[in-house]
Design a protein around this motif. Structure first.
Motif, PDB file in Angstrom:
ATOM      1  N   ALA A  17       0.836  -1.192   0.000  1.00 29.89           N
ATOM      2  CA  ALA A  17       0.000   0.000   0.000  1.00 29.89           C
ATOM      3  C   ALA A  17       0.869   1.239   0.000  1.00 29.89           C
ATOM      4  O   ALA A  17       1.989   1.231   0.530  1.00 29.89           O
ATOM      5  CB  ALA A  17      -0.927   0.015   1.224  1.00 29.89           C
ATOM      6  N   VAL A  18       0.349   2.294  -0.595  1.00 27.70           N
ATOM      7  CA  VAL A  18       0.968   3.621  -0.502  1.00 27.70           C
ATOM      8  C   VAL A  18       0.219   4.381   0.582  1.00 27.70           C
ATOM      9  O   VAL A  18      -1.010   4.537   0.520  1.00 27.70           O
ATOM     10  CB  VAL A  18       0.900   4.363  -1.849  1.00 27.70           C
ATOM     11  N   ILE A  19       0.962   4.836   1.589  1.00 24.00           N
ATOM     12  CA  ILE A  19       0.369   5.449   2.781  1.00 24.00           C
ATOM     13  C   ILE A  19       1.102   6.749   3.076  1.00 24.00           C
ATOM     14  O   ILE A  19       2.330   6.827   2.957  1.00 24.00           O
ATOM     15  CB  ILE A  19       0.473   4.490   3.996  1.00 24.00           C
ATOM     16  N   LEU A 109       3.902  -1.886  15.699  1.00 20.00           N
ATOM     17  CA  LEU A 109       4.126  -0.476  15.395  1.00 20.00           C
ATOM     18  C   LEU A 109       2.881   0.157  14.774  1.00 20.00           C
ATOM     19  O   LEU A 109       2.532   1.308  15.075  1.00 20.00           O
ATOM     20  CB  LEU A 109       5.324  -0.348  14.456  1.00 20.00           C
ATOM     21  N   GLY A 110       2.199  -0.599  13.913  1.00 16.94           N
ATOM     22  CA  GLY A 110       0.961  -0.084  13.327  1.00 16.94           C
ATOM     23  C   GLY A 110      -0.112   0.151  14.377  1.00 16.94           C
ATOM     24  O   GLY A 110      -0.805   1.181  14.358  1.00 16.94           O
ATOM     25  N   GLU A 111      -0.263  -0.777  15.308  1.00 23.86           N
ATOM     26  CA  GLU A 111      -1.248  -0.604  16.382  1.00 23.86           C
ATOM     27  C   GLU A 111      -0.884   0.591  17.258  1.00 23.86           C
ATOM     28  O   GLU A 111      -1.764   1.326  17.716  1.00 23.86           O
ATOM     29  CB  GLU A 111      -1.334  -1.876  17.222  1.00 23.86           C
ATOM     30  N   TRP A 112       0.405   0.778  17.497  1.00 21.38           N
ATOM     31  CA  TRP A 112       0.834   1.924  18.305  1.00 21.38           C
ATOM     32  C   TRP A 112       0.530   3.239  17.592  1.00 21.38           C
ATOM     33  O   TRP A 112       0.017   4.188  18.190  1.00 21.38           O
ATOM     34  CB  TRP A 112       2.330   1.801  18.598  1.00 21.38           C
ATOM     35  N   TRP A 113       0.843   3.288  16.287  1.00 22.05           N
ATOM     36  CA  TRP A 113       0.686   4.534  15.529  1.00 22.05           C
ATOM     37  C   TRP A 113      -0.773   4.844  15.215  1.00 22.05           C
ATOM     38  O   TRP A 113      -1.281   5.914  15.546  1.00 22.05           O
ATOM     39  CB  TRP A 113       1.514   4.455  14.249  1.00 22.05           C
ATOM     40  N   LEU A 281       0.631  -3.251   7.473  1.00 23.40           N
ATOM     41  CA  LEU A 281       0.909  -2.227   6.470  1.00 23.40           C
ATOM     42  C   LEU A 281       1.142  -0.874   7.128  1.00 23.40           C
ATOM     43  O   LEU A 281       2.076  -0.140   6.760  1.00 23.40           O
ATOM     44  CB  LEU A 281      -0.237  -2.143   5.464  1.00 23.40           C
ATOM     45  N   PHE A 282       0.317  -0.526   8.111  1.00 27.01           N
ATOM     46  CA  PHE A 282       0.525   0.736   8.808  1.00 27.01           C
ATOM     47  C   PHE A 282       1.868   0.741   9.540  1.00 27.01           C
ATOM     48  O   PHE A 282       2.567   1.751   9.584  1.00 27.01           O
ATOM     49  CB  PHE A 282      -0.616   0.999   9.788  1.00 27.01           C
ATOM     50  N   GLY A 283       2.233  -0.405  10.112  1.00 25.58           N
ATOM     51  CA  GLY A 283       3.516  -0.481  10.799  1.00 25.58           C
ATOM     52  C   GLY A 283       4.687  -0.347   9.846  1.00 25.58           C
ATOM     53  O   GLY A 283       5.676   0.341  10.148  1.00 25.58           O
ATOM     54  N   ALA A 284       4.605  -0.994   8.697  1.00 19.65           N
ATOM     55  CA  ALA A 284       5.669  -0.855   7.702  1.00 19.65           C
ATOM     56  C   ALA A 284       5.752   0.591   7.224  1.00 19.65           C
ATOM     57  O   ALA A 284       6.853   1.128   7.013  1.00 19.65           O
ATOM     58  CB  ALA A 284       5.421  -1.799   6.529  1.00 19.65           C
ATOM     59  N   ALA A 285       4.606   1.248   7.061  1.00 25.07           N
ATOM     60  CA  ALA A 285       4.619   2.659   6.664  1.00 25.07           C
ATOM     61  C   ALA A 285       5.298   3.512   7.729  1.00 25.07           C
ATOM     62  O   ALA A 285       6.109   4.396   7.416  1.00 25.07           O
ATOM     63  CB  ALA A 285       3.193   3.144   6.425  1.00 25.07           C
TER      64      ALA A 285
END
Length: 299
Positions: A17-19, A109-113, A281-285
């Motif tokens: 994904a592009v985020i 990291l995604g859950e944190w962010w 995906l959010f964590g990788a972003a």
């Protein structure tokens, strides 16, 4: 607005994904592996998501992995042993800085962010295997090889079952979906998999209930061990087995309450993941955004 490419390499499907820095998804692609060549699947999802205008990219991959070498050896992708994942993807993204972390680390990291999880946390994926990742003081803690937080391979019984990792008595040998189903079948249960086991436990089947209680006890031991070492105050659990809900979380909270002796361990909160299949995906972003944005501004 800064945009990055996030890639999620799981054991059964790949996604990209592009985020942007506000957490908005501008393009997303996903494809199951399903017997196909994993490299071809990965190339397709990266191309479908697109990379035009992105300033950085990051991959969250099933492990184990070696960040320094950029290689991965996902248990559920036998064709990939010491596979050069970073150099492979970098070849499709010329000039784009690329980072690598474990899939469970990216989930944490995604859950944190984006999941509203302040403070320090341990993210755990309970599925075919058990992975984990740490966010400490607002920063991902990856470790020198990239395997920090790998709770599934904490030994909870030195006389326990053999683990595919080569050790014995790991959390994964008690608490993963296949491990719980395997134990239940040895006790006379005849269902096909962990999803059916959860349904039977919910319906009151005593063997299925004991299987989840046994798995929860081992998982609680791993969580408390990690909390004692890292002083995390929150655990977020995702993955297919976590979808069992209170069948898992009920006995898990009971085991934590019974075994958490010190006050700082008794404050540990355990919650289901909020972001579902997009957490990685959010964590990788977020990992990719570290190259241009201070992560502490996300909280």
């Amino acid at each position: 607005m800064t945009r990055v490419l996030a890639v999620d390499v799981g054991g059964t499907k790949f996604a990209a994904a592009v985020i942007d820095a506000d957490g908005a998804i501008h393009a997303r692609a996903e494809e199951p592996i399903a017997g196909a060549d994993p490299v071809d699947v990965l190339r397709r999802v990266v191309a479908a998501a697109g990379s035009s205008g992105v300033t950085a990219a990051a991959i969250g991959s099933a492990g184990p992995l070696d960040r320094e070498r950029g290689t991965v050896s996902p248990v559920n992708i036998p064709a990939w042993r010491d596979f050069p994942l970073v150099s492979t993807v970098a070849g499709w993204l010329p000039g784009v800085p690329l980072s690598l972390a474990g899939d469970a680390q990216c989930m944490a990291l995604g859950e944190w962010w984006r999941g509203g999880r302040p403070g320090s946390l341990l993210g755990v994926v309970v599925s075919t295997g058990i992975g984990g990742g740490l966010v400490l003081d607002g920063r991902p803690h990856l470790g020198p090889t990239g395997n920090a937080g790998h709770i599934g391979h904490i030994t909870v019984d030195p006389r326990g079952p053999a683990c595919p990792c080569g050790a014995v008595g790991c959390v994964e040998t008690f608490s993963s979906g296949p491990a719980m189903a395997r134990w239940a079948r040895a006790q006379g249960w005849s269902g096909p998999d962990a999803r059916a086991l959860a349904g039977d436990a919910r319906a009151g089947d005593p063997v299925a209930g004991r299987a989840f209680a046994r798995g929860a006890e081992a998982l609680a031991t791993g969580l408390l061990t990690t909390a004692a070492l890292c002083d995390v105050d929150r655990v977020v659990i995702g993955g297919g087995v976590a979808e069992a809900g209170e069948v898992l979380f009920g006995p898990l909270r009971a085991a934590l309450a019974a075994r958490g002796g010190m006050a700082f361990l008794r404050r540990l909160r355990v919650e289901p993941a909020a972001l579902g299949r997009d957490a990685g995906l959010f964590g990788a972003a977020a990992l990719a955004l570290q190259t241009s944005i201070d992560l502490t501004t996300f909280s």
